[in-house]
Design an enzyme around this catalytic site. Structure first.
Site, mmCIF file in Angstrom:
data_model
loop_
_atom_site.group_PDB
_atom_site.id
_atom_site.type_symbol
_atom_site.label_atom_id
_atom_site.label_comp_id
_atom_site.label_asym_id
_atom_site.label_seq_id
_atom_site.Cartn_x
_atom_site.Cartn_y
_atom_site.Cartn_z
ATOM 1 N N HIS A 187 0.810 -1.217 0.000
ATOM 2 C CA HIS A 187 0.000 0.000 0.000
ATOM 3 C C HIS A 187 0.846 1.272 0.000
ATOM 4 O O HIS A 187 0.332 2.350 -0.299
ATOM 5 C CB HIS A 187 -0.978 -0.004 1.190
ATOM 6 C CG HIS A 187 -0.349 0.272 2.515
ATOM 7 N ND1 HIS A 187 0.012 -0.718 3.399
ATOM 8 C CD2 HIS A 187 -0.022 1.441 3.130
ATOM 9 C CE1 HIS A 187 0.512 -0.179 4.491
ATOM 10 N NE2 HIS A 187 0.518 1.126 4.354
ATOM 11 N N LEU A 208 -7.933 -24.141 -5.428
ATOM 12 C CA LEU A 208 -8.827 -25.240 -5.814
ATOM 13 C C LEU A 208 -10.193 -24.743 -6.259
ATOM 14 O O LEU A 208 -10.958 -25.502 -6.859
ATOM 15 C CB LEU A 208 -9.008 -26.226 -4.653
ATOM 16 C CG LEU A 208 -7.762 -26.997 -4.193
ATOM 17 C CD1 LEU A 208 -8.143 -27.959 -3.068
ATOM 18 C CD2 LEU A 208 -7.132 -27.758 -5.349
ATOM 19 N N GLY A 209 -10.534 -23.507 -5.953
ATOM 20 C CA GLY A 209 -11.850 -23.004 -6.316
ATOM 21 C C GLY A 209 -12.937 -23.434 -5.360
ATOM 22 O O GLY A 209 -13.992 -23.917 -5.785
ATOM 23 N N GLY A 236 3.295 6.759 7.979
ATOM 24 C CA GLY A 236 4.676 6.990 7.546
ATOM 25 C C GLY A 236 5.602 5.893 8.022
ATOM 26 O O GLY A 236 6.679 5.693 7.468
ATOM 27 N N ASN A 237 5.198 5.179 9.090
ATOM 28 C CA ASN A 237 5.969 4.039 9.572
ATOM 29 C C ASN A 237 5.779 2.800 8.696
ATOM 30 O O ASN A 237 6.559 1.845 8.791
ATOM 31 C CB ASN A 237 5.565 3.662 11.002
ATOM 32 C CG ASN A 237 6.375 4.400 12.047
ATOM 33 O OD1 ASN A 237 5.849 5.215 12.778
ATOM 34 N ND2 ASN A 237 7.673 4.123 12.108
ATOM 35 N N SER A 238 4.730 2.785 7.896
ATOM 36 C CA SER A 238 4.422 1.606 7.090
ATOM 37 C C SER A 238 5.626 1.212 6.228
ATOM 38 O O SER A 238 6.211 2.045 5.538
ATOM 39 C CB SER A 238 3.222 1.871 6.184
ATOM 40 O OG SER A 238 2.042 2.019 6.934
ATOM 41 N N ASP A 269 0.309 -7.669 1.507
ATOM 42 C CA ASP A 269 0.744 -6.276 1.626
ATOM 43 C C ASP A 269 2.270 -6.172 1.663
ATOM 44 O O ASP A 269 2.835 -5.379 2.427
ATOM 45 C CB ASP A 269 0.139 -5.616 2.863
ATOM 46 C CG ASP A 269 0.166 -4.088 2.768
ATOM 47 O OD1 ASP A 269 0.383 -3.574 1.651
ATOM 48 O OD2 ASP A 269 -0.008 -3.417 3.799
#
Length: 388
Positions: free
Chosen positions: A130, A289-290, A232-234, A160
């Site tokens: 992100h 596998l659906g 901002g730490n992400s 992520d």
């Protein structure tokens, strides 16, 4: 001896006796049956064992070791701003002169901040999906003042995790720790660029491990910490007390948008495996596998005439998918995969996605009260698949 001399001797004897009694009682009060008040102070022996910092409660060495490998990430993307539909009204345009500049879409640049961790001397950086999602330009700033443009090697929105590449020499590299051995109560430090103020270090402990069902990512196995994590730490580093990387800071739980003592980090065991697959294949390779499954509640168990709530009920099967080709049907109860008991839908998701495309998956099911074994061949999980 006259009476005056006798009285003088007696007075001297009394004074001498009083003086001796005072000295004795002062230095040996127990003689009079009293104990003086005592205060016992317990002091531990000096701890000579090596510590992670310069002092007994310092983590400076850990920070000095890890912080050079944590970078600031600035992203920019061009967005098109469309005018309000009101400006398309012919009456409005006629009244105000019909200027074309009022209805022409305009472009502007949006910027955002994040952090990243240098993982190798070749310039590969771990960060969050992100942080760089949709960016047209990515600039990386090192602690030593160097700045460079980065390119995206690959990204995985379901965990992520994203991998960037920069071309610089003499890069500081982060040392990996063992996230799987973390215990609740272990000291951890978060390093990143909160609010764009510059590299910042905050301290806390591991509040929990293996957090999931948060609705943040498809595949969740978070480290929870009370180390302050803010916007901002992400993508920044979560390190242990010795300066080893144990997680990638990802999200916060907050009602105000700021830190409230509940932050989440992706453990390095997961982030590293995703990074390795991105470097080898350009994307993570996960089995599929659906199947759409649901936890069995007591009400569902009664409706299906089941003895207990073990397993998950299959509520959907993708037509033509691997599970459908293997004979799985809606209403079947999935009890085990490859011999491992399944108790909830997320366990089935993680188990199936852990298979490489092309591998065989053995499914133990219950159908109308009868136990059956089916076998399917997993294929690669489609992007953002809603079912397993």
């Amino acid at each position: 001896m006259n009476p005056r001399q006798i009285l003088s001797y007696l007075a001297q004897a009394v004074v001498l006796g009083l003086a001796i009694a005072f000295v004795v009682l002062y230095f040996w009060p127990e003689i009079a049956g009293r104990n003086s008040a005592t205060v016992e102070i317990r002091q531990t022996a000096p701890d000579t064992s090596p510590r992670p910092g310069n002092g007994p409660y310092s983590y400076a060495i850990a920070v000095d070791r890890a912080s050079p490998a944590v970078v600031n990430i600035n992203t920019a993307k061009v967005v098109t701003v469309r005018p309000h539909p009101f400006f398309d009204d012919p009456a409005f345009r006629q009244f105000f002169g019909g200027g074309e500049n009022l209805i022409t879409p305009r472009k502007r640049i949006e910027s955002s901040l994040g952090s990243g961790v240098i993982m190798s001397e070749q310039g590969y950086i771990l960060t969050n999906h992100h942080v760089i999602n949709g960016a047209d330009a990515i600039q990386v700033s090192l602690q030593d003042g160097r700045m460079v443009q980065a390119r995206v090697v690959g990204s995985d929105p379901e965990t992520d995790v994203a991998v960037l590449k920069i071309d610089l020499q003499r890069l500081p590299v982060m040392t990996l720790g063992h996230s799987d051995s973390l215990r609740v109560g272990d000291v951890v430090l978060a390093i990143g660029n909160p609010f764009g103020v510059g590299q910042t270090v905050t301290m806390g402990i591991v509040s929990a491990t293996g957090r999931n069902k948060l609705g943040i990512n498809t595949f969740e196995n978070f480290i929870q910490t009370d180390a302050a994590i803010n916007p901002g730490n992400s993508g920044g580093a979560l390190i242990d007390a010795e300066g080893n990387l144990v997680g990638i800071n990802t999200a916060i739980f907050s009602r105000s948008g700021g830190n409230q003592g509940i932050g989440f980090a992706i453990p390095t065991s997961l982030a590293q495996s995703v990074m390795q697959e991105i470097l080898e294949h350009g994307r993570p390779l996960r089995g599929w596998l659906g199947i759409e499954a649901q936890m069995i509640t007591p009400q569902i168990a009664r409706a299906l005439e089941l003895k207990d709530t073990a397993g998950v009920v299959v509520v959907g099967v993708v037509r033509g998918g691997p599970a459908h080709s293997a004979g799985l049907q809606p209403g079947d109860v999935l009890v085990a995969l490859d011999g491992k008991k399944i108790t909830e839908a997320r366990e089935a998701l993680l188990n199936i996605s852990g298979h490489k495309p092309g591998s065989r998956v053995k499914m133990e099911i219950l159908r109308e009260g009868k136990s059956m074994m089916l076998e399917a061949t997993a294929i690669e999980r489609p992007a953002q698949a809603a079912t397993e």
